[in-house]
Design an enzyme around this catalytic site. Structure first.
Site, PDB file in Angstrom:
ATOM      1  N   LYS A  28       0.561  -1.078   0.101  1.00 28.81           N
ATOM      2  CA  LYS A  28      -0.118   0.109   0.076  1.00 28.81           C
ATOM      3  C   LYS A  28       0.860   1.670   0.199  1.00 28.81           C
ATOM      4  O   LYS A  28       1.773   1.243   0.446  1.00 28.81           O
ATOM      5  CB  LYS A  28      -0.985   0.147   1.146  1.00 28.81           C
ATOM      6  CG  LYS A  28      -0.277  -0.094   2.190  1.00 28.81           C
ATOM      7  CD  LYS A  28       0.231   1.644   3.129  1.00 28.81           C
ATOM      8  CE  LYS A  28       0.626   1.725   4.274  1.00 28.81           C
ATOM      9  NZ  LYS A  28       1.764   1.946   4.611  1.00 28.81           N
ATOM     10  N   ASP A  50      -1.741  -1.316  10.541  1.00 29.21           N
ATOM     11  CA  ASP A  50      -2.294  -1.847   8.657  1.00 29.21           C
ATOM     12  C   ASP A  50      -2.856  -3.075   8.204  1.00 29.21           C
ATOM     13  O   ASP A  50      -2.833  -3.284   7.210  1.00 29.21           O
ATOM     14  CB  ASP A  50      -0.627  -1.263   8.009  1.00 29.21           C
ATOM     15  CG  ASP A  50      -0.107  -0.409   8.533  1.00 29.21           C
ATOM     16  OD1 ASP A  50      -0.722   0.799   9.048  1.00 29.21           O
ATOM     17  OD2 ASP A  50       1.575   0.019   8.107  1.00 29.21           O
TER      18      ASP A  50
HETATM   19  O1  C5P Z   1       0.704  -1.536  14.885  1.00 34.53           O
HETATM   20  P1  C5P Z   1       1.857  -1.594  14.203  1.00 34.53           P
HETATM   21  O2  C5P Z   1       2.335  -2.786  14.902  1.00 34.53           O
HETATM   22  O3  C5P Z   1       2.110  -1.072  12.926  1.00 34.53           O
HETATM   23  O4  C5P Z   1       3.069  -0.067  15.480  1.00 34.53           O
HETATM   24  C1  C5P Z   1       3.934  -0.473  15.430  1.00 34.53           C
HETATM   25  C2  C5P Z   1       4.374   0.952  16.657  1.00 34.53           C
HETATM   26  O5  C5P Z   1       3.440   1.892  15.401  1.00 34.53           O
HETATM   27  C3  C5P Z   1       3.188   1.256  17.639  1.00 34.53           C
HETATM   28  O6  C5P Z   1       4.493   0.163  18.405  1.00 34.53           O
HETATM   29  C4  C5P Z   1       3.569   3.011  18.249  1.00 34.53           C
HETATM   30  O7  C5P Z   1       5.360   3.083  17.957  1.00 34.53           O
HETATM   31  C5  C5P Z   1       3.613   3.075  16.813  1.00 34.53           C
HETATM   32  N1  C5P Z   1       2.111   3.309  15.997  1.00 34.53           N
HETATM   33  C6  C5P Z   1       1.336   5.178  16.966  1.00 34.53           C
HETATM   34  N2  C5P Z   1      -0.061   4.781  16.058  1.00 34.53           N
HETATM   35  C7  C5P Z   1      -0.956   3.997  15.403  1.00 34.53           C
HETATM   36  C8  C5P Z   1       0.075   3.068  14.770  1.00 34.53           C
HETATM   37  C9  C5P Z   1       1.917   3.235  15.224  1.00 34.53           C
HETATM   38  O8  C5P Z   1       2.277   5.562  18.103  1.00 34.53           O
HETATM   39  N3  C5P Z   1      -1.853   4.512  14.618  1.00 34.53           N
END
Ligand code: C5P
Length: 316
Positions: free
Chosen positions: A15, A137
């Site tokens: 994406k 995502d």
């Molecule tokens: O959910 P994901 O594993 O993609 O997120 C990785 C990191 O990115 C999270 O631990 C957080 O630190 C950050 N994040 C965030 N806010 C979001 C998505 C991700 O702070 N909406």
């Protein structure tokens, strides 16, 4: 008589984010986002083989630390109490640490395909819940096409399919850590007052109207990560500038980086611009939701019962 192995080869598309606004840090530690996700033609390939029966077993190649394919498979085995043997072989094409959602898409591919091969049904609400547990995502890839996302990125609003757009994707080989990028950005963020949430939601919805009416025009919102990530890696800023100089109608970093994409008027314009980049750039195009779903139906056709979404198993 033991049931023979059921095989499928599926594509896990990447994406890009057509704009990304980060509002504030929420009590759950995630950040409140406004973004538009768009699936593109670049993707990993996942070959799956599921043999029903026996003790639960998952084998995945190649070995990747904290592999989202394995974590997604474990979640499905647990949710459906599967007894069977899964072999998963991943061919990676989507650069890691590029903000292109490669790992998340691989996970979503397992969530969509494994229940079909296993002859079980996972309700959409459960799929979304498991997806969100694996990464912010992941739920988007259960939908595909163009979708607005709010909250931590898991509240999705499908947008109508637009016409195909051609772009050039430049992956400079810089691995940007998502948590680090959020941390760097966090220092300049405002507080999470509710009036801010409502006003920003209003502005976001109006901006989406603009995006739908004139898809060729630059998105009205930018990617908030650009300022902090460009400071860390000035080369990325010059890539964006070059894409614009080459005639891109707009150019932007995806997610928390480091990949950048430029959207051009035509496929020919993309090919002309690509010549200057050599291996560093890939010609891509947008993949609409109807194309995304059709791709899935084709990949799982021998195991499916009608063209419904999410794909449904004929063994269920
Ligand atoms: O959910 P994901 O594993 O993609 O997120 C990785 C990191 O990115 C999270 O631990 C957080 O630190 C950050 N994040 C965030 N806010 C979001 C998505 C991700 O702070 N909406």
């Amino acid at each position: 008589m033991p049931v023979s192995a059921r095989r499928a080869r599926v594509r896990a598309l990447a994406k890009v984010n057509l704009g990304l606004k980060v509002l504030h840090k929420r009590p759950d530690g995630f950040h409140e986002l406004r973004t538009v996700f768009q699936t593109i033609s670049l993707g990993d390939t996942l070959e799956l083989e599921y043999t029903p029966g026996g003790r639960p077993r998952i084998e995945a190649t190649p070995e990747i630390p904290n592999n989202l394919v394995v974590r997604a498979a474990e979640a499905v085995f647990e949710a459906l109490r599967l007894r069977g043997h899964l072999k998963a072989a991943l061919t990676k094409r989507v650069p890691m640490g590029g903000g292109l959602g490669g790992g998340s898409s691989d996970a979503a591919a397992v969530l969509l395909a494994l229940p079909v091969l296993a002859g079980k049904v996972l309700p959409v609400s459960r799929l979304l819940e498991i997806g969100a547990g694996l990464g912010s995502d992941v739920p988007f890839f259960l939908l595909g096409g163009t979708a607005a996302a709010l909250g931590r990125g898991t509240e999705l609003y499908p947008l109508p399919d637009g016409r195909r757009q051609h772009g050039l994707l430049v992956a400079p080989g810089v691995h940007v850590s998502t948590p680090e990028a959020y941390k760097a950005l966090g220092r300049g963020l405002t507080s999470g007052a509710s009036s801010n949430i409502i006003n920003s939601f209003q502005a976001f919805v109006w901006d989406l109207g603009g995006l739908q009416n004139c898809p060729q025009k630059p998105p009205v919102f930018e990617n908030d990560f650009e300022s902090v990530v460009f400071d860390l890696y000035p080369r990325l800023k010059s890539i964006k500038r070059t894409l614009l100089k080459q005639g891109a109608s707009y150019a932007m970093m995806s997610g928390s980086g480091s990949a950048l994409f430029g959207v051009f008027e035509s496929r020919d314009a993309v090919q002309a611009a690509r010549a200057k980049w050599g291996e560093a750039a890939l010609a891509v195009h947008t993949v609409s939701r109807s194309q995304y779903q059709a791709l899935w139906w084709r990949s799982l056709a021998p195991h499916m019962d009608g063209k419904v979404w999410p794909p449904r198993s004929r063994y269920a």
